[in-house]
Design a protein around this motif. Sequence first.
Motif, PDB file in Angstrom:
ATOM      1  N   HIS A 128       0.835  -1.201   0.000  1.00  0.00           N
ATOM      2  CA  HIS A 128       0.000   0.000   0.000  1.00  0.00           C
ATOM      3  C   HIS A 128       0.872   1.254   0.000  1.00  0.00           C
ATOM      4  CE1 HIS A 128      -3.696  -2.179   0.427  1.00  0.00           C
ATOM      5  NE2 HIS A 128      -3.324  -2.720   1.574  1.00  0.00           N
ATOM      6  N   VAL A 129       1.937   1.225   0.782  1.00  0.00           N
ATOM      7  CA  VAL A 129       2.844   2.377   0.845  1.00  0.00           C
ATOM      8  C   VAL A 129       3.511   2.599  -0.512  1.00  0.00           C
ATOM      9  CG1 VAL A 129       5.017   3.204   1.860  1.00  0.00           C
ATOM     10  CG2 VAL A 129       3.206   2.280   3.336  1.00  0.00           C
ATOM     11  N   ARG A 130       3.950   1.520  -1.160  1.00  0.00           N
ATOM     12  CA  ARG A 130       4.556   1.668  -2.495  1.00  0.00           C
ATOM     13  C   ARG A 130       3.559   2.277  -3.473  1.00  0.00           C
ATOM     14  NH1 ARG A 130       6.922  -3.358  -1.009  1.00  0.00           N
ATOM     15  NH2 ARG A 130       5.269  -4.520  -2.063  1.00  0.00           N
TER      16      ARG A 130
ATOM     17  N   VAL B  66       3.285   6.005  -2.752  1.00  0.00           N
ATOM     18  CA  VAL B  66       4.458   6.726  -3.259  1.00  0.00           C
ATOM     19  C   VAL B  66       4.352   6.868  -4.775  1.00  0.00           C
ATOM     20  CG1 VAL B  66       6.971   6.639  -3.570  1.00  0.00           C
ATOM     21  CG2 VAL B  66       5.969   6.134  -1.321  1.00  0.00           C
ATOM     22  N   ALA B  67       3.945   5.803  -5.443  1.00  0.00           N
ATOM     23  CA  ALA B  67       3.780   5.849  -6.897  1.00  0.00           C
ATOM     24  C   ALA B  67       2.699   6.854  -7.305  1.00  0.00           C
ATOM     25  CB  ALA B  67       3.431   4.462  -7.436  1.00  0.00           C
ATOM     26  N   ALA B  68       1.702   7.066  -6.417  1.00  0.00           N
ATOM     27  CA  ALA B  68       0.632   8.018  -6.703  1.00  0.00           C
ATOM     28  C   ALA B  68       1.024   9.450  -6.356  1.00  0.00           C
ATOM     29  CB  ALA B  68      -0.627   7.628  -5.938  1.00  0.00           C
ATOM     30  N   GLY B  69       2.236   9.631  -5.825  1.00  0.00           N
ATOM     31  CA  GLY B  69       2.731  10.980  -5.559  1.00  0.00           C
ATOM     32  C   GLY B  69       2.779  11.396  -4.111  1.00  0.00           C
ATOM     33  N   VAL B  70       2.356  10.537  -3.200  1.00  0.00           N
ATOM     34  CA  VAL B  70       2.435  10.887  -1.784  1.00  0.00           C
ATOM     35  C   VAL B  70       3.907  10.986  -1.392  1.00  0.00           C
ATOM     36  CG1 VAL B  70       1.941  10.119   0.576  1.00  0.00           C
ATOM     37  CG2 VAL B  70       0.229   9.833  -1.223  1.00  0.00           C
ATOM     38  N   GLY B  71       4.270  12.097  -0.782  1.00  0.00           N
ATOM     39  CA  GLY B  71       5.649  12.313  -0.360  1.00  0.00           C
ATOM     40  C   GLY B  71       6.564  12.833  -1.447  1.00  0.00           C
ATOM     41  N   GLU B  72       6.000  13.165  -2.577  1.00  0.00           N
ATOM     42  CA  GLU B  72       6.798  13.674  -3.696  1.00  0.00           C
ATOM     43  C   GLU B  72       7.581  14.905  -3.247  1.00  0.00           C
ATOM     44  OE1 GLU B  72       5.624  15.563  -7.904  1.00  0.00           O
ATOM     45  OE2 GLU B  72       4.715  13.623  -7.447  1.00  0.00           O
ATOM     46  N   GLY B  73       8.888  14.894  -3.504  1.00  0.00           N
ATOM     47  CA  GLY B  73       9.746  16.008  -3.130  1.00  0.00           C
ATOM     48  C   GLY B  73      10.301  15.920  -1.722  1.00  0.00           C
ATOM     49  N   ALA B  74       9.792  14.998  -0.912  1.00  0.00           N
ATOM     50  CA  ALA B  74      10.293  14.842   0.460  1.00  0.00           C
ATOM     51  C   ALA B  74      11.575  14.025   0.452  1.00  0.00           C
ATOM     52  CB  ALA B  74       9.237  14.149   1.329  1.00  0.00           C
TER      53      ALA B  74
ATOM     54  N   GLU C 118      12.285  11.593   2.446  1.00  0.00           N
ATOM     55  CA  GLU C 118      11.898  10.199   2.678  1.00  0.00           C
ATOM     56  C   GLU C 118      10.439  10.007   2.271  1.00  0.00           C
ATOM     57  OE1 GLU C 118      13.789   7.720   3.635  1.00  0.00           O
ATOM     58  OE2 GLU C 118      15.588   8.828   4.195  1.00  0.00           O
ATOM     59  N   PRO C 119      10.147   9.896   0.967  1.00  0.00           N
ATOM     60  CA  PRO C 119       8.750   9.759   0.558  1.00  0.00           C
ATOM     61  C   PRO C 119       8.061   8.533   1.157  1.00  0.00           C
ATOM     62  CG  PRO C 119      10.229   9.490  -1.321  1.00  0.00           C
ATOM     63  CD  PRO C 119      11.054   9.920  -0.162  1.00  0.00           C
ATOM     64  N   VAL C 120       8.815   7.462   1.404  1.00  0.00           N
ATOM     65  CA  VAL C 120       8.218   6.265   2.010  1.00  0.00           C
ATOM     66  C   VAL C 120       7.699   6.591   3.408  1.00  0.00           C
ATOM     67  CG1 VAL C 120       8.734   3.964   2.909  1.00  0.00           C
ATOM     68  CG2 VAL C 120       9.487   4.601   0.621  1.00  0.00           C
ATOM     69  N   HIS C 121       8.471   7.369   4.178  1.00  0.00           N
ATOM     70  CA  HIS C 121       8.020   7.730   5.527  1.00  0.00           C
ATOM     71  C   HIS C 121       6.767   8.592   5.468  1.00  0.00           C
ATOM     72  CE1 HIS C 121      12.278   7.063   7.380  1.00  0.00           C
ATOM     73  NE2 HIS C 121      11.679   5.950   7.028  1.00  0.00           N
ATOM     74  N   VAL C 122       6.708   9.510   4.506  1.00  0.00           N
ATOM     75  CA  VAL C 122       5.512  10.342   4.351  1.00  0.00           C
ATOM     76  C   VAL C 122       4.309   9.451   4.043  1.00  0.00           C
ATOM     77  CG1 VAL C 122       4.416  12.154   2.973  1.00  0.00           C
ATOM     78  CG2 VAL C 122       6.827  12.370   3.622  1.00  0.00           C
ATOM     79  N   ALA C 123       4.467   8.507   3.128  1.00  0.00           N
ATOM     80  CA  ALA C 123       3.368   7.609   2.761  1.00  0.00           C
ATOM     81  C   ALA C 123       2.964   6.714   3.930  1.00  0.00           C
ATOM     82  CB  ALA C 123       3.768   6.759   1.554  1.00  0.00           C
ATOM     83  N   GLN C 124       3.940   6.214   4.687  1.00  0.00           N
ATOM     84  CA  GLN C 124       3.620   5.391   5.855  1.00  0.00           C
ATOM     85  C   GLN C 124       2.810   6.184   6.873  1.00  0.00           C
ATOM     86  OE1 GLN C 124       7.672   4.473   6.829  1.00  0.00           O
ATOM     87  NE2 GLN C 124       7.533   2.376   6.016  1.00  0.00           N
TER      88      GLN C 124
ATOM     89  N   VAL D 178      -9.217  17.587   3.367  1.00  0.00           N
ATOM     90  CA  VAL D 178      -8.147  18.536   3.729  1.00  0.00           C
ATOM     91  C   VAL D 178      -6.787  17.847   3.670  1.00  0.00           C
ATOM     92  CG1 VAL D 178      -7.216  19.955   5.595  1.00  0.00           C
ATOM     93  CG2 VAL D 178      -9.666  19.996   5.089  1.00  0.00           C
ATOM     94  N   LEU D 179      -6.714  16.646   4.210  1.00  0.00           N
ATOM     95  CA  LEU D 179      -5.460  15.895   4.201  1.00  0.00           C
ATOM     96  C   LEU D 179      -4.986  15.631   2.773  1.00  0.00           C
ATOM     97  CD1 LEU D 179      -3.255  14.345   5.759  1.00  0.00           C
ATOM     98  CD2 LEU D 179      -4.770  12.357   5.734  1.00  0.00           C
ATOM     99  N   ALA D 180      -5.906  15.271   1.906  1.00  0.00           N
ATOM    100  CA  ALA D 180      -5.548  14.992   0.505  1.00  0.00           C
ATOM    101  C   ALA D 180      -4.988  16.234  -0.178  1.00  0.00           C
ATOM    102  CB  ALA D 180      -6.759  14.466  -0.253  1.00  0.00           C
ATOM    103  N   GLN D 181      -5.483  17.402   0.189  1.00  0.00           N
ATOM    104  CA  GLN D 181      -5.013  18.646  -0.436  1.00  0.00           C
ATOM    105  C   GLN D 181      -3.627  19.047   0.035  1.00  0.00           C
ATOM    106  OE1 GLN D 181      -8.180  21.305   0.638  1.00  0.00           O
ATOM    107  NE2 GLN D 181      -9.538  20.562  -0.979  1.00  0.00           N
ATOM    108  N   THR D 182      -3.232  18.599   1.219  1.00  0.00           N
ATOM    109  CA  THR D 182      -1.957  19.035   1.783  1.00  0.00           C
ATOM    110  C   THR D 182      -0.865  17.976   1.716  1.00  0.00           C
ATOM    111  OG1 THR D 182      -2.588  18.283   3.995  1.00  0.00           O
ATOM    112  CG2 THR D 182      -3.150  20.542   3.402  1.00  0.00           C
ATOM    113  N   ILE D 183      -1.160  16.810   1.171  1.00  0.00           N
ATOM    114  CA  ILE D 183      -0.225  15.689   1.266  1.00  0.00           C
ATOM    115  C   ILE D 183       0.966  15.807   0.338  1.00  0.00           C
ATOM    116  CG2 ILE D 183      -1.323  14.108  -0.357  1.00  0.00           C
ATOM    117  CD1 ILE D 183       0.185  13.285   3.057  1.00  0.00           C
ATOM    118  N   ARG D 184       0.845  16.497  -0.763  1.00  0.00           N
ATOM    119  CA  ARG D 184       1.942  16.507  -1.745  1.00  0.00           C
ATOM    120  C   ARG D 184       2.834  17.691  -1.567  1.00  0.00           C
ATOM    121  NH1 ARG D 184      -1.188  14.164  -7.022  1.00  0.00           N
ATOM    122  NH2 ARG D 184      -1.746  12.251  -6.019  1.00  0.00           N
TER     123      ARG D 184
END
Length: 196
Positions: free
Chosen positions: A123-125, A128-136, A138-144, A190-196
């Motif tokens: 799910h985390v992968r 990340v593939a969908a853009g969660v954590g993009e630019g961070a 540690e994008p994996v940590h953001v997605a987790q 709100v969370l979806a708007q601020t996640i990237r």
Amino acid sequence: MAYDAEATRRRIFEAATAEFAEHGLAGARIERIAVAARANKQAIYLYYGGKDKLFGAVVRAKLEEICHSVALTPDALPEAAGRLFDWYQEHPELVRLLLWEALESGEGPIEGEEPRTEAYRGHVRDLVAAGVGEGADEPVHVAQNWLFTVLGLVAWNFAAPQLRRMVLDEPDEKAAVARRREAVVEMARVLAQTIR
């Protein structure tokens, strides 16, 4: 009439789900499961290998049900959070099973932990593939963190219904649940708007 092994497994599984949700792993009794399933205890050991393994199989199967019914992606998060909320409301046994598992295992490993961990990694992968954590860094940590937050945002509503009643100060439980669903969907938006 021929013996139907698959029907017996299904009855055992359903009886075990109810027994574990009500009594937890330590309090559950194989005898009660066998009676409720109209099966003998030997069938339970044969099909599932014992109480610990049966409990692990029940929790894994309930989690797989929810994973197949709701996909959490950033683009569809509000709708997915609403569907997840509805699923938990319709299947209160999952929260109870997870709470029993936490109480009884503490910080130690649980039965079937590695396959469940790998499912969450998948799910985390996907996130990340969908853009969660993009630019961070540690994008994996953001997605987790994102995944864990969304799961908690929904499940907590059913883990502590007494707190929901007291905090919301709402005498009508249906109204309280509807209010919380609305709030969860809005928070997810709100969370979806601020996640990237």
